[in-house]
Design a protein around this motif. Structure first.
Motif, PDB file in Angstrom:
ATOM      1  N   ALA A   1       0.840  -1.203   0.000  1.00  0.00           N
ATOM      2  CA  ALA A   1       0.000   0.000   0.000  1.00  0.00           C
ATOM      3  C   ALA A   1       0.872   1.249   0.000  1.00  0.00           C
ATOM      4  O   ALA A   1       1.965   1.270   0.562  1.00  0.00           O
ATOM      5  N   GLY A   2       0.366   2.302  -0.652  1.00  0.00           N
ATOM      6  CA  GLY A   2       1.048   3.591  -0.600  1.00  0.00           C
ATOM      7  C   GLY A   2       2.135   3.789  -1.624  1.00  0.00           C
ATOM      8  O   GLY A   2       2.887   4.770  -1.551  1.00  0.00           O
ATOM      9  N   THR A   3       2.242   2.891  -2.609  1.00  0.00           N
ATOM     10  CA  THR A   3       3.304   3.021  -3.608  1.00  0.00           C
ATOM     11  C   THR A   3       2.829   3.714  -4.878  1.00  0.00           C
ATOM     12  O   THR A   3       3.600   3.857  -5.828  1.00  0.00           O
ATOM     13  N   GLY A   4       1.573   4.137  -4.930  1.00  0.00           N
ATOM     14  CA  GLY A   4       1.067   4.898  -6.064  1.00  0.00           C
ATOM     15  C   GLY A   4       0.512   4.063  -7.196  1.00  0.00           C
ATOM     16  O   GLY A   4       0.225   4.591  -8.283  1.00  0.00           O
TER      17      GLY A   4
ATOM     18  N   MET B   1       0.047  -8.418  -2.549  1.00  0.00           N
ATOM     19  CA  MET B   1       0.034  -9.838  -2.170  1.00  0.00           C
ATOM     20  C   MET B   1      -0.033 -10.050  -0.655  1.00  0.00           C
ATOM     21  O   MET B   1      -0.400 -11.123  -0.182  1.00  0.00           O
ATOM     22  N   THR B   2       0.333  -9.030   0.122  1.00  0.00           N
ATOM     23  CA  THR B   2       0.371  -9.198   1.577  1.00  0.00           C
ATOM     24  C   THR B   2      -0.976  -8.890   2.232  1.00  0.00           C
ATOM     25  O   THR B   2      -1.099  -8.999   3.449  1.00  0.00           O
TER      26      THR B   2
ATOM     27  N   THR C   1       5.201  -4.654 -13.018  1.00  0.00           N
ATOM     28  CA  THR C   1       6.017  -3.758 -12.198  1.00  0.00           C
ATOM     29  C   THR C   1       5.844  -4.178 -10.746  1.00  0.00           C
ATOM     30  O   THR C   1       4.719  -4.209 -10.232  1.00  0.00           O
ATOM     31  N   HIS C   2       6.942  -4.523 -10.104  1.00  0.00           N
ATOM     32  CA  HIS C   2       6.912  -4.973  -8.711  1.00  0.00           C
ATOM     33  C   HIS C   2       7.462  -3.860  -7.819  1.00  0.00           C
ATOM     34  O   HIS C   2       8.643  -3.523  -7.883  1.00  0.00           O
ATOM     35  N   PHE C   3       6.586  -3.291  -7.013  1.00  0.00           N
ATOM     36  CA  PHE C   3       6.977  -2.252  -6.068  1.00  0.00           C
ATOM     37  C   PHE C   3       7.410  -2.891  -4.750  1.00  0.00           C
ATOM     38  O   PHE C   3       7.051  -4.029  -4.449  1.00  0.00           O
ATOM     39  N   ASP C   4       8.178  -2.152  -3.956  1.00  0.00           N
ATOM     40  CA  ASP C   4       8.523  -2.616  -2.611  1.00  0.00           C
ATOM     41  C   ASP C   4       8.374  -1.459  -1.630  1.00  0.00           C
ATOM     42  O   ASP C   4       7.926  -0.366  -2.011  1.00  0.00           O
ATOM     43  N   THR C   5       8.732  -1.698  -0.386  1.00  0.00           N
ATOM     44  CA  THR C   5       8.482  -0.691   0.648  1.00  0.00           C
ATOM     45  C   THR C   5       9.261   0.596   0.411  1.00  0.00           C
ATOM     46  O   THR C   5       8.879   1.650   0.917  1.00  0.00           O
ATOM     47  N   ARG C   6      10.347   0.541  -0.358  1.00  0.00           N
ATOM     48  CA  ARG C   6      11.107   1.760  -0.630  1.00  0.00           C
ATOM     49  C   ARG C   6      10.354   2.719  -1.531  1.00  0.00           C
ATOM     50  O   ARG C   6      10.705   3.892  -1.631  1.00  0.00           O
ATOM     51  N   ASP C   7       9.294   2.230  -2.201  1.00  0.00           N
ATOM     52  CA  ASP C   7       8.509   3.067  -3.107  1.00  0.00           C
ATOM     53  C   ASP C   7       7.341   3.761  -2.414  1.00  0.00           C
ATOM     54  O   ASP C   7       6.616   4.512  -3.065  1.00  0.00           O
TER      55      ASP C   7
ATOM     56  N   GLN D   1       6.422   3.138   5.619  1.00  0.00           N
ATOM     57  CA  GLN D   1       7.492   2.274   5.132  1.00  0.00           C
ATOM     58  C   GLN D   1       8.052   1.415   6.261  1.00  0.00           C
ATOM     59  O   GLN D   1       8.263   0.201   6.101  1.00  0.00           O
ATOM     60  N   LYS D   2       8.280   2.020   7.431  1.00  0.00           N
ATOM     61  CA  LYS D   2       8.824   1.272   8.567  1.00  0.00           C
ATOM     62  C   LYS D   2       7.827   0.235   9.070  1.00  0.00           C
ATOM     63  O   LYS D   2       8.211  -0.868   9.469  1.00  0.00           O
ATOM     64  N   ILE D   3       6.541   0.596   9.055  1.00  0.00           N
ATOM     65  CA  ILE D   3       5.501  -0.345   9.499  1.00  0.00           C
ATOM     66  C   ILE D   3       5.469  -1.561   8.582  1.00  0.00           C
ATOM     67  O   ILE D   3       5.420  -2.712   9.038  1.00  0.00           O
ATOM     68  N   LEU D   4       5.493  -1.321   7.268  1.00  0.00           N
ATOM     69  CA  LEU D   4       5.468  -2.431   6.316  1.00  0.00           C
ATOM     70  C   LEU D   4       6.700  -3.316   6.473  1.00  0.00           C
ATOM     71  O   LEU D   4       6.607  -4.544   6.419  1.00  0.00           O
ATOM     72  N   ASN D   5       7.855  -2.708   6.664  1.00  0.00           N
ATOM     73  CA  ASN D   5       9.081  -3.490   6.869  1.00  0.00           C
ATOM     74  C   ASN D   5       8.990  -4.337   8.133  1.00  0.00           C
ATOM     75  O   ASN D   5       9.423  -5.490   8.153  1.00  0.00           O
ATOM     76  N   ALA D   6       8.425  -3.756   9.204  1.00  0.00           N
ATOM     77  CA  ALA D   6       8.285  -4.498  10.460  1.00  0.00           C
ATOM     78  C   ALA D   6       7.366  -5.705  10.276  1.00  0.00           C
ATOM     79  O   ALA D   6       7.654  -6.805  10.763  1.00  0.00           O
ATOM     80  N   TYR D   7       6.251  -5.518   9.563  1.00  0.00           N
ATOM     81  CA  TYR D   7       5.347  -6.645   9.299  1.00  0.00           C
ATOM     82  C   TYR D   7       6.028  -7.718   8.461  1.00  0.00           C
ATOM     83  O   TYR D   7       5.850  -8.918   8.704  1.00  0.00           O
ATOM     84  N   GLN D   8       6.809  -7.300   7.464  1.00  0.00           N
ATOM     85  CA  GLN D   8       7.509  -8.270   6.626  1.00  0.00           C
ATOM     86  C   GLN D   8       8.481  -9.100   7.456  1.00  0.00           C
ATOM     87  O   GLN D   8       8.565 -10.323   7.307  1.00  0.00           O
TER      88      GLN D   8
END
Length: 324
Positions: free
Chosen positions: A140-143, A267-268, A296-302, A310-317
């Motif tokens: 979420a939040g990657t546009g 996917m999460t 196009t595969h986005f990740d938390t850095r996007d 971004q930090k929340i998503l990384n923590a969940y991952q």
């Protein structure tokens, strides 16, 4: 023994108290934001700045300060603009975006010009402009949805397509909305709110309402797509992770001549019953390598929302990886 920290000093010209206040932010919040992201310490007296950090970090931070100060000539800075600048400049740990052909990726709508930020967003828009079927997959939040709607609006205003079709599976994220009052469109509206919000921002509330009334913008629940063929349309399937494999196959085979389809999902955040496979996950595996389809595969850095997202998503991952 730790190496000696490096330092860098610069003077921002011309000295303008209003622009300096915009650069630093309320209670120096923009400077603290740069410190956290670039791992430096910044102090200043007026327009003279001193930066301390490791290796090339102080010099890099100095360049960022200069660029942001230049930007204050056009508009005041906010934490959101500082965050987006760091991503666009490739200073958030992601690859530096390719500036070649950047003008051709600008999306022009009635109310604004939208610029994809970061390498993944640029690849995403480039694929949408070039290919007929595109998948945008990521957190979420990657546009993903916002850029898809922007490309759809631009295509409509340029008369490249005759209508927009907004599709979403009616799967609740833990809630039960089936007994809401109203007709079919009103029942589906809550699921399509992110798409509506983007349309209102780009076209205005009244114009969106008129286009919906004339069926130029169509709201189509996924379950009602069977048997149709969509020609000369820009079709967006949002929250595609909540489609079944059969629904995804059905949707992809609705695409007709002169149409563009964009499928977005995360996917999460699959809300399907445990025994039902995600159509998005299945399609990414099945269609990988098929000519004419873009991924196009986005990740938390996007993530272009608040930096904490971004930090929340990384923590969940990390948590989910540890439990797996």
């Amino acid at each position: 023994m730790d190496p000696e920290p490096a330092s860098y000093s610069l003077t921002l010209e011309p000295a303008d108290n209003q622009r300096l206040a915009s650069l630093c932010g309320q209670f120096d919040e923009h400077l603290r934001q740069l410190e956290r992201r670039l791992h430096v310490e910044i102090s200043n007296r007026g327009n003279r700045f001193h930066i301390v950090g490791a290796d090339q970090a102080p010099h890099l931070a100095g360049n960022v300060l200069q660029d942001l100060y230049d930007a204050t000539r056009e508009m005041p800075l906010t934490p959101e603009r500082v965050h987006l600048y760091l991503q666009q400049a490739g200073l958030d740990g992601q690859d530096t975006p390719d500036d070649e052909g950047e003008e051709s990726l600008l999306i022009h709508t009635r109310r604004s010009t939208i610029k994809p930020r970061g390498g993944h967003q640029q690849d995403y828009v480039r694929n949408i402009l070039k290919l007929d079927v595109n998948f945008g997959v990521g957190p979420a939040g990657t546009g993903k949805t916002y850029l898809a709607v922007a490309c759809a609006v631009q295509a409509l205003e340029r008369e490249s397509v005759r209508r927009l079709v907004l599709v979403r599976p009616a799967v609740e994220a833990g809630e039960r909305l089936g007994f809401l009052p109203g007709d079919l469109t009103q029942k589906v509206d809550p699921y399509l709110r992110p798409l509506y919000d983007a349309l209102y921002e780009m076209l205005g509330f009244e114009r969106v309402a008129k286009l919906i009334e004339r069926n130029i913008i169509e709201i189509a629940p996924l379950a009602f797509m069977r048997g149709r063929t969509l020609n000369d349309a820009f079709v967006i399937l949002d929250e595609a992770q909540n489609t079944s494999t059969q629904q995804m196959k059905m949707f992809l085979t609705r695409i007709g001549f002169g149409s563009t389809a964009v499928i977005t999902g995360d996917m999460t955040q699959i809300d399907l019953p445990k025994h039902v496979d995600s159509g998005l996950r299945h399609a990414v595996d099945v269609l990988d390598g098929v000519e004419g389809i873009g991924f196009t595969h986005f990740d938390t850095r996007d993530v272009v929302r608040h930096p904490l997202v971004q930090k929340i998503l990384n923590a969940y991952q990390r948590f989910e990886s540890d439990n797996d």
